[in-house]
Design an enzyme around this catalytic site. Sequence first.
Site, PDB file in Angstrom:
ATOM      1  CG  ASP A  35      62.078 -10.513 -14.647  1.00 52.80           C
ATOM      2  OD1 ASP A  35      62.095 -11.777 -14.566  1.00 52.80           O
ATOM      3  OD2 ASP A  35      61.350  -9.802 -13.945  1.00 52.80           O
ATOM      4  CB  ILE A  36      66.063 -14.279 -13.462  1.00 56.79           C
ATOM      5  CG1 ILE A  36      65.006 -14.332 -12.363  1.00 56.79           C
ATOM      6  CG2 ILE A  36      67.314 -13.538 -13.000  1.00 56.79           C
ATOM      7  CD1 ILE A  36      65.413 -15.185 -11.172  1.00 56.79           C
ATOM      8  CG  ASN A  92      53.337  -6.299 -10.455  1.00 60.35           C
ATOM      9  OD1 ASN A  92      52.392  -5.908 -11.122  1.00 60.35           O
ATOM     10  ND2 ASN A  92      54.248  -7.125 -10.925  1.00 60.35           N
ATOM     11  N   GLY A  98      50.809  -9.303  -7.429  1.00 61.49           N
ATOM     12  CA  GLY A  98      51.925 -10.028  -8.028  1.00 61.49           C
ATOM     13  C   GLY A  98      53.301  -9.592  -7.578  1.00 61.49           C
ATOM     14  CG  HIS A 105      60.481  -4.436  -8.646  1.00 62.69           C
ATOM     15  ND1 HIS A 105      60.041  -4.753  -7.371  1.00 62.69           N
ATOM     16  CD2 HIS A 105      59.932  -5.349  -9.479  1.00 62.69           C
ATOM     17  CE1 HIS A 105      59.276  -5.835  -7.439  1.00 62.69           C
ATOM     18  NE2 HIS A 105      59.186  -6.213  -8.715  1.00 62.69           N
ATOM     19  CG  HIS A 107      58.069  -5.662 -13.839  1.00 57.93           C
ATOM     20  ND1 HIS A 107      58.636  -6.921 -13.856  1.00 57.93           N
ATOM     21  CD2 HIS A 107      57.546  -5.481 -12.604  1.00 57.93           C
ATOM     22  CE1 HIS A 107      58.454  -7.480 -12.663  1.00 57.93           C
ATOM     23  NE2 HIS A 107      57.799  -6.634 -11.888  1.00 57.93           N
TER      24      HIS A 107
END
Length: 119
Positions: A35-36, A92, A98, A105, A107
């Site tokens: 994650d950026i 999410n 969010g 995807h 997390h």
Amino acid sequence: MAGEPQGDCLFCKIVAGEVPATVVRESETTLAFRDINPQAPTHVLVIPKAHHTDAAALAAEAPQIAADVLREAGEIARQEKTEDDGYRIVFNTGAGAGQTVFHAHAHVLGGRGLTWPPG
């Protein structure tokens, strides 16, 4: 159409190699990258390579690929050495929860204590 790449989707562009990402794992059906804007020492996104809007759509349209995403999330936890201390897998679904990129995807978060509820 479900599964088809979407030209305006950031994650479809990452899958196509048009946008760079720090890839940590890849399978036939999934791609995992850092994650950026990490929220924990380990924060990796696992996505299906095929476009599905969110987790609910992925589960309904491609349940085997949904299972692939979950399996790869577990592999990420092992690879990142968060398996023993615990890790969280978060989907999410919808803007109110969010979700900011409308491509399913997961997390994978770990590497520090994770409180509940998350917020």
